[in-house]
Scaffold this motif. Structure first.
Motif, PDB file in Angstrom:
ATOM      1  N   MET A  95       0.838  -1.178   0.000  1.00 28.29           N
ATOM      2  CA  MET A  95       0.000   0.000   0.000  1.00 28.29           C
ATOM      3  C   MET A  95       0.882   1.240   0.000  1.00 28.29           C
ATOM      4  SD  MET A  95      -2.953   0.868   2.725  1.00 28.29           S
ATOM      5  CE  MET A  95      -4.478   1.080   1.887  1.00 28.29           C
ATOM      6  N   LEU A  96       0.615   2.163  -0.927  1.00 24.76           N
ATOM      7  CA  LEU A  96       1.435   3.353  -1.039  1.00 24.76           C
ATOM      8  C   LEU A  96       1.137   4.381   0.041  1.00 24.76           C
ATOM      9  CD1 LEU A  96       1.418   3.822  -4.897  1.00 24.76           C
ATOM     10  CD2 LEU A  96       3.270   2.979  -3.477  1.00 24.76           C
ATOM     11  N   PHE A  97      -0.092   4.375   0.541  1.00 27.67           N
ATOM     12  CA  PHE A  97      -0.449   5.270   1.625  1.00 27.67           C
ATOM     13  C   PHE A  97      -0.762   4.436   2.841  1.00 27.67           C
ATOM     14  CE2 PHE A  97      -1.751   7.823  -2.086  1.00 27.67           C
ATOM     15  CZ  PHE A  97      -0.974   8.939  -1.841  1.00 27.67           C
ATOM     16  N   SER A  98      -0.281   4.856   3.980  1.00 28.35           N
ATOM     17  CA  SER A  98      -0.538   4.098   5.202  1.00 28.35           C
ATOM     18  C   SER A  98      -1.778   4.604   5.927  1.00 28.35           C
ATOM     19  CB  SER A  98       0.676   4.176   6.123  1.00 28.35           C
ATOM     20  OG  SER A  98       0.925   5.520   6.467  1.00 28.35           O
ATOM     21  N   HIS A  99      -2.423   5.594   5.367  1.00 28.40           N
ATOM     22  CA  HIS A  99      -3.610   6.149   6.005  1.00 28.40           C
ATOM     23  C   HIS A  99      -4.537   6.708   4.937  1.00 28.40           C
ATOM     24  CE1 HIS A  99      -0.632   9.322   5.550  1.00 28.40           C
ATOM     25  NE2 HIS A  99      -1.639  10.123   5.386  1.00 28.40           N
ATOM     26  N   ASP A 100      -5.759   6.985   5.321  1.00 28.11           N
ATOM     27  CA  ASP A 100      -6.753   7.544   4.415  1.00 28.11           C
ATOM     28  C   ASP A 100      -6.532   9.049   4.325  1.00 28.11           C
ATOM     29  OD1 ASP A 100      -8.964   8.319   2.997  1.00 28.11           O
ATOM     30  OD2 ASP A 100     -10.426   7.569   4.445  1.00 28.11           O
ATOM     31  N   LEU A 101      -6.257   9.543   3.126  1.00 28.82           N
ATOM     32  CA  LEU A 101      -5.986  10.962   2.951  1.00 28.82           C
ATOM     33  C   LEU A 101      -7.245  11.823   2.990  1.00 28.82           C
ATOM     34  CD1 LEU A 101      -3.353  10.885   0.075  1.00 28.82           C
ATOM     35  CD2 LEU A 101      -2.958  11.326   2.477  1.00 28.82           C
ATOM     36  N   THR A 102      -8.397  11.219   3.036  1.00 33.08           N
ATOM     37  CA  THR A 102      -9.628  11.989   2.940  1.00 33.08           C
ATOM     38  C   THR A 102     -10.400  12.057   4.253  1.00 33.08           C
ATOM     39  OG1 THR A 102     -10.831  10.049   2.184  1.00 33.08           O
ATOM     40  CG2 THR A 102      -9.863  11.468   0.490  1.00 33.08           C
TER      41      THR A 102
ATOM     42  N   PRO B 193     -10.530  12.261  -4.906  1.00 31.44           N
ATOM     43  CA  PRO B 193     -10.113  11.234  -5.860  1.00 31.44           C
ATOM     44  C   PRO B 193     -10.153   9.849  -5.216  1.00 31.44           C
ATOM     45  CG  PRO B 193      -8.230  12.514  -5.131  1.00 31.44           C
ATOM     46  CD  PRO B 193      -9.442  13.144  -4.539  1.00 31.44           C
ATOM     47  N   ASP B 194     -10.311   8.852  -6.045  1.00 30.81           N
ATOM     48  CA  ASP B 194     -10.346   7.463  -5.595  1.00 30.81           C
ATOM     49  C   ASP B 194      -8.913   7.024  -5.301  1.00 30.81           C
ATOM     50  OD1 ASP B 194     -10.494   4.704  -5.291  1.00 30.81           O
ATOM     51  OD2 ASP B 194     -11.942   4.444  -6.917  1.00 30.81           O
ATOM     52  N   ILE B 195      -8.529   7.053  -4.032  1.00 27.64           N
ATOM     53  CA  ILE B 195      -7.167   6.738  -3.616  1.00 27.64           C
ATOM     54  C   ILE B 195      -6.797   5.305  -4.005  1.00 27.64           C
ATOM     55  CG2 ILE B 195      -5.574   6.567  -1.666  1.00 27.64           C
ATOM     56  CD1 ILE B 195      -6.427   9.455  -2.372  1.00 27.64           C
ATOM     57  N   GLN B 196      -7.728   4.383  -3.834  1.00 29.95           N
ATOM     58  CA  GLN B 196      -7.446   2.990  -4.172  1.00 29.95           C
ATOM     59  C   GLN B 196      -7.171   2.845  -5.671  1.00 29.95           C
ATOM     60  OE1 GLN B 196     -10.496   0.155  -3.108  1.00 29.95           O
ATOM     61  NE2 GLN B 196      -8.950  -1.431  -2.818  1.00 29.95           N
ATOM     62  N   ALA B 197      -7.915   3.546  -6.500  1.00 24.26           N
ATOM     63  CA  ALA B 197      -7.672   3.501  -7.947  1.00 24.26           C
ATOM     64  C   ALA B 197      -6.305   4.093  -8.278  1.00 24.26           C
ATOM     65  CB  ALA B 197      -8.775   4.241  -8.704  1.00 24.26           C
ATOM     66  N   GLN B 198      -5.927   5.159  -7.576  1.00 24.70           N
ATOM     67  CA  GLN B 198      -4.608   5.761  -7.788  1.00 24.70           C
ATOM     68  C   GLN B 198      -3.504   4.770  -7.433  1.00 24.70           C
ATOM     69  OE1 GLN B 198      -3.891   8.786  -9.152  1.00 24.70           O
ATOM     70  NE2 GLN B 198      -6.071   8.976  -9.527  1.00 24.70           N
ATOM     71  N   GLN B 199      -3.673   4.087  -6.316  1.00 22.57           N
ATOM     72  CA  GLN B 199      -2.683   3.101  -5.897  1.00 22.57           C
ATOM     73  C   GLN B 199      -2.555   1.997  -6.937  1.00 22.57           C
ATOM     74  OE1 GLN B 199      -4.231   2.031  -2.044  1.00 22.57           O
ATOM     75  NE2 GLN B 199      -2.766   3.351  -1.015  1.00 22.57           N
ATOM     76  N   GLN B 200      -3.669   1.525  -7.462  1.00 20.54           N
ATOM     77  CA  GLN B 200      -3.635   0.475  -8.472  1.00 20.54           C
ATOM     78  C   GLN B 200      -2.924   0.963  -9.730  1.00 20.54           C
ATOM     79  OE1 GLN B 200      -7.758  -0.614  -8.860  1.00 20.54           O
ATOM     80  NE2 GLN B 200      -7.716  -1.910  -7.038  1.00 20.54           N
ATOM     81  N   ALA B 201      -3.181   2.193 -10.115  1.00 21.03           N
ATOM     82  CA  ALA B 201      -2.513   2.759 -11.298  1.00 21.03           C
ATOM     83  C   ALA B 201      -1.013   2.860 -11.073  1.00 21.03           C
ATOM     84  CB  ALA B 201      -3.103   4.129 -11.632  1.00 21.03           C
TER      85      ALA B 201
END
Length: 106
Positions: free
Chosen positions: A1-8, A90-98
Motif C-alpha cells: 500500500m502506497l499510503f498508510s492512512h486515508d488521505l480523505t 479522488p479514488d485513492i485505491q484507484a490511484q494506488q492500483q494505477a
C-alpha cells in the motif's frame, strides 16, 4: 500500500506541511524554499532507494532509473495533494492500483 492512512478523513487536513508551506510562501521566503528543497531531495532519495530495492528483486520495472520513477511518483503525489486541497475526493485505491501497474515488472 502506497499510503498508510486515508488521505480523505476529516481529522486530517488536505495536503501536508510542505505542500501548504509551498502554496503560501514558496516563492517569497528563502527559508521555506530551502526547507522544501531539502525535504523534496531527501524524500526523493528515500523513494528511489525503495524502488531500487524492488528493481533488484525484479518486482519493479527497470527500464527507467529508480530516480526517474521516484520523481514521477513524487510529482504524482504532489498533484494528488493539490487535488485534495481543492476539495476533490479522488479514488485513492484507484490511484494506488494505477501506480502499482506503472511500476509492475511485466
Amino acid at each position: 500500500m502506497l499510503f498508510s492512512h486515508d488521505l480523505t478523513t476529516s481529522e486530517q487536513p488536505a495536503g501536508d506541511l510542505m505542500a501548504n508551506a509551498v502554496a503560501e510562501f514558496g516563492t517569497t521566503d528563502t527559508d521555506v524554499q530551502q526547507a522544501v528543497s531539502w525535504f523534496y531531495d531527501d524524500y526523493l532519495t528515500l523513494m528511489a532507494a525503495v524502488i531500487l530495492k524492488g528493481q533488484a528483486n525484479e518486482q519493479i520495472i527497470n527500464n527507467q532509473s529508480s530516480m526517474t520513477l521516484a520523481q514521477a511518483l513524487l510529482e504524482a503525489r504532489i498533484g494528488l495533494q493539490t487535488r485534495l486541497r481543492q476539495g476533490s475526493q479522488p479514488d485513492i485505491q484507484a490511484q494506488q492500483q494505477a501506480w502499482m501497474a506503472f511500476l509492475a515488472r511485466r
